[in-house]
Design a protein around this motif. Structure first.
Motif, short mmCIF file in Angstrom:
data_model
loop_
_atom_site.label_atom_id
_atom_site.label_comp_id
_atom_site.label_asym_id
_atom_site.label_seq_id
_atom_site.Cartn_x
_atom_site.Cartn_y
_atom_site.Cartn_z
N ALA A 650 29.13 10.32 23.77
CA ALA A 650 28.24 9.95 22.67
C ALA A 650 27.42 11.16 22.29
N SER A 652 23.97 13.13 21.80
CA SER A 652 22.70 13.14 22.52
C SER A 652 21.51 12.88 21.62
N HIS A 655 18.84 9.80 22.08
CA HIS A 655 19.00 9.18 23.40
C HIS A 655 18.27 10.02 24.43
N THR A 657 18.37 11.59 27.89
CA THR A 657 19.42 12.00 28.82
C THR A 657 18.81 12.55 30.10
N ASP A 670 27.85 8.36 28.14
CA ASP A 670 27.11 7.11 27.97
C ASP A 670 27.44 6.18 29.12
N SER A 673 25.39 2.09 28.26
CA SER A 673 26.00 1.09 27.39
C SER A 673 27.13 0.33 28.07
N HIS A 674 27.66 0.88 29.15
CA HIS A 674 28.82 0.25 29.81
C HIS A 674 28.47 -0.28 31.19
N GLN A 722 23.42 9.52 29.93
CA GLN A 722 22.51 8.48 29.48
C GLN A 722 22.55 7.37 30.51
N ASP A 726 18.24 -0.19 28.21
CA ASP A 726 17.15 -0.32 27.26
C ASP A 726 15.99 -1.13 27.81
N HIS A 733 12.38 6.64 31.52
CA HIS A 733 13.49 7.57 31.31
C HIS A 733 13.06 9.00 31.64
#
Length: 1469
Positions: A650, A652, A655, A657, A670, A673-674, A722, A726, A733
């Protein structure tokens, strides 16, 4: 009467006509012509017709003829002499002599009186093939004269005739053959004398014939023959073979036989190849108990069967036959083979003998142990075994059962023996027949299905070798191997699929049935709803893909990866790069390969992401081993790379990182997201499950296509991640990214404290993200660690440091969730065996029905709509909804075993075994150890991560299975594992390159400031070096000609400035071992804990064992005490004492009981001064542990702080007991004189008594079961050694040292009585471990008692002892009620065995005050003195019975030996 009158008339006429012609016999003058005519008529009357100038005719059976001729001669000397003269006259004509040496013509009259034809085929033809001379030799009284005539004619023809032409046999040889195989010989000595006289002047060719015939002619008179033949062996002149064959068939005195053996032994080294078999057979068959060992040594030194040509097979057959027939030779050869540890000390003779011995049940187990010891010592290598089998297939084939048995045992044992077994079976499979091949294939099938992972893997690798080298020969057994696939797990089926794939795609097979069968099996496994079957299907599909799509598109039986790489590629550096100029040689095979890829993709779209990850890992392994065609490789790389970029990369921008090494890099991975599975995803589970596996496939394809360079994808090395979902705000972060990037211990502590305080859901999400990040970093390190660019190397070091920090945070968070409902359980990542199995869903509380998994229901609803699915870039339109139904496996009924539940809990507990879930670092990743000049440096935590992974690989491949269980390391993942794919030799070669860097790291850790990280790193480093030295394949040669042991020793010696590298080639094995020993010994003062010192001690003992002849104990005896203490053995003993004293190193409480046993054993066994005195000192110190005082006992001037009352007493007791037994077993008692022997025996007995009395001082709280078991079993060993080794030698010196010998025996008796008390205690306590040793104890003690009694009987000292029953006492020596009923007066019975079994007895020794009268005992016996009365014979018979029982395996014994503590007998009522 008429015939007699006619003979008288003829005699008168001839005497009257001529006085000059004729001979005088018995006073009457008879003409020669008349005598001949009369003899001829007599023979005709008896049935033999002499035809003038023709072939003699026999009208009667040979036996009938001899009988009638014997009656006609009637014992008359005159007639017998005349008949002998007539035979001599017949043989005088050299022209017609052959008529009387050839078989006669048979014309036997039938019942009607008419003459029939020849008797060929007749039942009466019992004399067919016999000549006239042969018939005459069978007549009583006539044989001596005829035999003398034959020998005289033999002498005449020897000098007169030349060589026989036209294939005809010489007359001399035919004359000699008339004398062979007679039913009897009247004058054997005279005939032997005549033949030996003839032997003196005969030519060499005739000498050979005479020598060969002598055993068949004069077997009864062989004494003189044996003497002459033995003398001729001194200068054989080409007659050795005939002389040896003759000597084996005649009688020979012992002195003459010894002379013959000496002559043969002197000629053995220079003997011709044709004479070697006979010489070897003669030496072995004539060997005695005294000469067997010397004979075996002579043959092993001088007989080289490899240089004997075709005669080598005969030599091996001769040796095998002699070994099978003679026990003395068997025992001597087994001992010789077991004692020779040098790599060049074993030849084909040893291999053949060991295989022959293995066929004998009594020797099979011992032979297996000998072979394992030889393999471990490097004396029996795979190359030697293969050469022997290929060179002598006939001789080794005769011992085929032993070959298969030994190879099977080596396969089960593992280690270096696997290579030896593989070489032997592979060579036998190639050179032997169909039956042997079938047996080898069957044996491999048994090993594959054995259930042992290591054994099955070794057997599977052998199948792969056979399929590569002998595909045509193995093809008939493919159905047998195919049947094994039904029950094998995936990791075991991989190699078998590879072997069957080679057979199915072999160019010369011309049959697709096997491939079709395997293809159907793969489809069924992929279509299954159970994950374990899906794994087998993936493994099988990729294995078939490897065979179909090998480099160049060839389907021939390539035997190496180098040949697989030929035919494609436009540059030498990129062998797999596609080239349009090279068209595939087998388009049909490539089409099949594409079909398999489509099958995998079609199956993958119905499964989970873990299934996809598994497929990626298998494909990556195929690409790494260069097993994929260049066109398929390019296609795979294109699709997998594009799918990876689309799925995980993805931008940067926008986001947050973490872990970025380059701030300018736009791409990020990423992970956030997974992290969770989507509700309507096509594949079950989180996508992150395939992230590391897909990265691995991408990078191996890139390396294969770019010649090993990863410059085109170097952005993956520096890009950020990442990580956080969220649910966390931006401050979290930023804090997490800063803490992971900072190399600050305080920052990490604060981060862990802050994260563990968050809610459980957040912590679990963090664990998922950090787990994926750790696996990502591991694969990045695997990919880029071997790159040569300095910038990349520095980045890899940074990634290693980041990995250490991430894993620390991950483990802290997982530990905080352990035991809670939110406990972290990572998703399967493809490398974990059985981790991605479908988990059984427990029945809901409302009913027994099983509910399908939620993701399966959602996926089924989503897939009801037809769609085109893109799986990793493959557009597939097939929609098979039936494959998507997920059914939960049925819960097995019955009670679940505790071990199964514990194993399941351990496998599912990440906090307990985290490293079993993480991706594995491959061997190339450890190149980071060489990155010492890059900045930033490798942190202590990063170093520990690398060392831990390297230690796991070393333990898994180099350590024996027994030591692997106590290695304190995690087991590397075996499914698609990098370590599992590598061999032990590959791991050792990589480790050998890393060893100098590892030793430098060890020095740095030992010199660093004390810290937990430094101690952990030094601990792992020491374990790695110890595991390297413990590998049983160190004696195998490397590519540079050195052995692995010498390479490791050289590295150790050159470290620490102990030896210059240029000096290494000139150092011998002993000197090199001493240099390595000095380096390791110098590390002892620098280590921190007792455990580290113990690890060093184990390494020192291994180095010492590598040079057993250097600084031997015999050589050390002549040196002063200071030099003996400085020897390797002295240093080991001193270091063991220092560790036991626990004053120099910390944490002595971490020493396990087995460690203490090892330390005490090394301290005693390697004592440079007097090991027996040191053992006695230990025996005196052990009772002080039971005192109430807190003072620790002292041994050798040092206080043993590790010897505590209730904790370490048992290990010390066991070690001292076993050490005492070892000292007795290894003592050179034959070299001692009488005084030294008695002093040695007295010390042994005193030490034994001190150990035995300790069991009586144990209070109930300290009455430890282990100590009693050790005391009983150790006492039995000492009893047996005393009976077999000390007592026979004591008998030789008994008369000179009578009083001292009796004192030793009397003191030893106190120890044996304590053993009897332990036996009594086992009955009272019903201890099964003690009871199992009681029968053997009774047999051993019974044997000792009767041997002592016979010793006294032989030396007229029976008055000094008495035989009888003693009181029944408990373990503390207190008298208790006897369990033995009172027996009746002794009466002799017919059944000696039953009579002997009913006499429990013991020996009483006379008191020291000179009273020679025995005290009264319960059984009245007359005073015993030799050789009177029945008691001496009774004891001898009972001794024989005890010896038979001692040798038997039966554990029962009817003899009770009940002794007390003192020499006190029961009173007679």
């Amino acid at each position: 009467m008429v015939k007699q009158d006619m003979l008288a008339a003829l005699s008168f006429a001839y005497n009257f006509c001529s006085d000059n012609i004729g001979i005088r016999v018995g006073g009457e003058r008879i003409e020669t012509m008349e005598v001949a005519q009369s003899c001829q008529e007599l023979l005709k009357t008896c049935g033999l017709e002499i035809v003038e100038g023709g072939r003699p005719i026999l009208h009667k059976a040979g036996a009938v003829f001899r009988y009638e001729l014997g009656l006609a001669l009637g014992g008359d000397a005159q007639r017998t002499e005349q008949m002998g003269d007539y035979v001599e006259e017949l043989l005088a004509d050299h022209t017609h002599i052959t008529q009387y040496l050839d078989p006669v013509e048979m014309q036997i009259a039938e019942e009607g009186g008419e003459l029939g034809g020849t008797a060929e085929g007749s039942d009466l033809d019992v004399a067919a093939g016999e000549s006239v001379v042969r018939l005459m030799l069978g007549v009583d009284g006539l044989q001596t004269q005829v035999a003398a005539t034959v020998v005289d004619k033999l002498a005449e023809f020897i000098g007169a005739e030349g060589t026989a032409g036209d294939g005809a046999t010489k007359v001399s040889v035919r004359l000699l053959r008339q004398l062979r195989w007679l039913d009897y010989v009247e004058d054997a000595a005279g005939l032997a004398e005549r033949l030996l006289e003839t032997l003196g002047f005969a030519p060499e060719e005739m000498q050979r014939e005479i020598i060969a015939a002598l055993p068949d002619i004069v077997a009864d008179g062989g004494a003189a023959v044996g003497r002459v033949l033995a003398g001729m062996l001194r200068a054989p002149a080409g007659l050795t073979l005939a002389l040896l064959e003759a000597l084996s068939g005649v009688e020979c005195a012992a002195t003459e036989l010894t002379e013959a053996r000496s002559a043969v032994a002197a000629q053995l080294a220079a003997a011709a190849a044709t004479e070697l078999p006979a010489m070897v057979r003669f030496l072995l068959q004539t060997a005695t108990t005294d000469t067997a060992a010397a004979t075996v040594g002579l043959l092993r030194r001088h007989v080289d069967v490899a240089a004997a040509g075709t005669a080598g097979e005969l030599v091996l057959h001769a040796v095998a036959g002699s070994v099978q027939q003679q026990r003395t030779v068997r025992v001597a050869w087994e001992r010789a083979a077991a004692s020779a540890d040098a790599a060049g000390a074993h030849t084909a003779l040893d291999v053949a003998v060991l295989l022959q011995l293995h066929a004998l049940p009594a020797h099979a187990r011992r032979v297996e142990r000998v072979v394992q010891r030889l393999v471990a010592a490097g004396a029996l290598t795979a190359m030697r075994m293969s050469a022997v089998v290929r060179r002598f297939p006939g001789a080794i084939g005769a011992q085929f059962t032993g070959l298969v048995g030994v190879a099977g045992r080596l396969l089960q044992a593992g280690g270096a023996g696997v290579d030896v077994a593989a070489a032997a079976l592979e060579a036998a499979f190639g050179v032997m027949g169909a039956f042997q091949r079938q047996e080898i294939a069957g044996a491999l099938a048994v090993h594959i299905a054995s259930g042992s992972r290591a054994e099955a893997a070794a057997a599977t690798n052998m199948c792969v070798q056979l399929a590569a080298r002998h595909p045509r020969e193995l093809r008939p057994f493919a159905p047998m191997l195919r049947s094994l696939l039904d029950g094998l797990p995936a990791d075991a089926a991989r190699g078998l699929f590879d072997a069957l794939g080679r057979l199915a795609t072999h160019a010369g097979s011309g049959d697709d049935s096997l491939f079709n069968e395997l293809h159907v099996l793969v489809r069924k496994r992929l279509a299954s709803v159970h994950a374990r079957y899906n794994r087998v299907g993936v493994v099988g599909a990729v294995a078939l893909l490897r065979q179909l799509g090998r480099a160049g598109g060839s389907t021939s039986d390539d035997t190496s990866d180098a040949s697989n790489q030929a035919g494609s590629g436009d540059s030498p550096s990129s062998p797999n790069q596609p080239n349009s100029s090279h068209a595939p040689s087998n388009v049909h095979a490539l089409r099949r390969a594409v079909q398999l890829l489509e099958l995998l993709a079609d199956s993958g779209r119905h499964r989970s992401w873990a299934f996809v990850a598994l497929t990626y890992d298998e494909l990556a392994h195929v690409v790494e081993t260069k097993g994929l065609h260049a066109q398929l490789l390019a296609w795979l790389h294109e699709h997998v790379s594009s799918a990876f970029a689309a799925r995980f990369l993805a931008d940067s921008a926008g986001h947050s990182t973490a872990l970025a090494l380059d701030a300018d890099e736009a791409a990020v991975v990423d992970i956030a997201s997974h992290s969770i599975a989507l509700p309507h995803a096509r594949l079950r589970g989180p996508v992150l499950a395939c992230l590391p596996a897909q990265l691995r496939l991408v990078q191996v394809c890139e390396k294969a296509l770019r010649g090993g360079s990863l410059a085109d994808i170097d952005a993956l090395l520096v890009c950020g991640l990442q990580l956080l979902p969220d649910t966390l705000d931006n401050e979290d972060h930023a804090a997490l990214a800063a803490a992971l990037a900072a190399d600050n211990e305080d920052a990490h502590v604060e981060l862990v404290a802050a994260l563990t305080a968050r809610p459980a859901d957040d912590r679990r999400a963090l664990c998922t993200a950090l787990f994926a990040a750790a696996n990502w970093l591991r694969e990045v390190i695997n990919a880029f660690a071997g790159q040569c660019a300095p910038e990349m190397r520095a980045r890899v070091v940074q990634r290693v440091n980041q990995l250490a920090r991430i894993e620390r945070v991950l483990l802290a968070l997982a530990a905080s969730l352990r035991g809670s409902p939110e406990a972290f359980r990572p998703a399967a990542v493809g490398l974990i065996p059985a981790a991605d199995d479908t988990t059984a869903v427990l029945p809901p509380p409302g009913g027994p029905a099983l509910r399908p998994a939620a993701d399966a229901v959602e996926t089924s609803v989503h897939l009801q709509q037809p769609c085109t699915i893109d799986v990793d870039g493959l557009q597939l339109s097939q929609d098979d909804a039936r494959k998507l139904v997920t059914t939960a496996p049925t819960v097995a009924r019955g009670r679940k075993r505790k071990s199964d539940s514990a194993a399941a809990a351990a496998a599912d507990d990440f906090a307990r075994e985290p490293h079993a879930f993480l991706r594995e670092l491959n061997l190339g990743a450890f190149a980071v150890f060489f990155h010492t000049d890059e900045a930033p440096p490798l942190s202590a935590q990063g170093l520990h991560v690398l060392l831990r992974e390297l230690h796991a690989a070393v333990v898994a491949k180099l350590m024996p299975p027994a030591a692997r269980r106590t290695a304190h390391t995690h087991t590397p993942a075996t499914f698609g594992s990098n370590t599992a794919a590598a061999s032990a030799a590959d791991v050792f070669a990589q480790l050998l390159q890393l060893l100098p860097a590892l030793l430098r790291r060890l020095d740095a850790c030992l010199d660093a400031a004390p810290s937990t990280a430094a101690e952990e790193c030094s601990d792992v480093l020491l374990r790695i070096v110890a595991a390297t030295l413990a590998w049983d394949g160190l004696h195998m040669p490397l590519d540079d000609g050195r052995t692995g042991l010498r390479a490791v020793m050289g590295t150790l010696a050159t470290t620490g400035a102990h030896t210059d590298a240029a000096e290494l080639p000139s150092l011998g094995a002993g000197a090199l071992a001493r240099r390595a020993f000095d380096y390791l010994l110098s590390l002892a003062p620098r280590v921190a804990t007792s455990v580290h010192a113990l690890s060093l001690l184990r390494m020192l003992t291994t180095v010492r064992a590598s040079a057993p002849l250097h600084e031997s104990r015999a050589a050390m005896r002549c040196l002063p005490a200071s030099q003996r203490a400085a020897s390797m053995d002295g240093c080991i003993s001193a270091l063991a004492l220092r560790i036991l004293a626990a004053t120099e190193w910390s944490a002595p409480e971490r020493l396990r009981p087995a460690d203490l046993e090892f330390l005490v054993a090394e301290h005693i066994a390697r004592c440079p001064h007097d090991p027996l005195a040191l053992a006695c000192e230990y025996a005196e110190a052990l009772p002080h542990v039971l005192d109430t005082s807190n003072e620790s006992p002292c041994v050798a001037g040092s206080t043993l702080l590790t010897l505590r009352r209730s904790v370490t007493l048992a290990p010390y007791y066991k070690a001292v007991t076993l050490a005492l037994a070892a000292l007795v077993r290894n003592a050179h008692l034959d070299a001692m004189d009488g005084s030294e022997l008695l002093d040695f025996a007295a010390s042994v007995v005193d030490c034994w008594l001190g150990l035995a009395k300790l069991t009586q001082r144990l209070t109930p709280s300290l009455l430890q079961r282990n100590i009693l078991v050790i005391a009983l079993r150790g006492g039995l060993t000492l009893t047996d050694l005393f009976t077999r080794q000390i007592l026979p030698l004591l008998a030789h010196h008994f008369l000179v040292h009578r009083d001292a010998a009796i004192a030793v025996l009397a003191r030893m008796q106190k120890s044996t009585r304590i053993l009897q008390s332990i036996c009594n205690h086992s009955k009272a306590s019903r201890d099964t471990r003690l009871l199992s040793a009681v029968p053997q104890a009774k047999r051993k003690l019974e044997l000792l008692i009767f041997n002592v009694y016979l010793l006294m009987d032989k030396n007229d000292c029976l008055a000094a002892i008495n035989l009888g029953n003693l009181k029944h006492r408990d373990i503390h020596g207190a008298v208790v009620s006897s369990q033995i009923p009172r027996e009746q007066q002794f009466e002799e019975e017919e059944d000696d065995e039953d009579e002997l079994d009913d006499i429990p007895m013991d020996i009483e020794y006379a008191s020291d005050d000179g009273d020679e009268h025995p005290r009264q005992i319960s059984r009245k016996m007359t005073p015993l003195s030799a050789p009177k009365s029945k008691h001496s014979d009774l004891v001898r018979r009972r001794l024989m019975l005890a010896q038979r029982r001692s040798a038997a395996t039966d554990a029962s014994s009817a003899v009770n030996l009940e002794n007390g503590d003192e020499a006190e007998a029961e009173e007679e009522p």
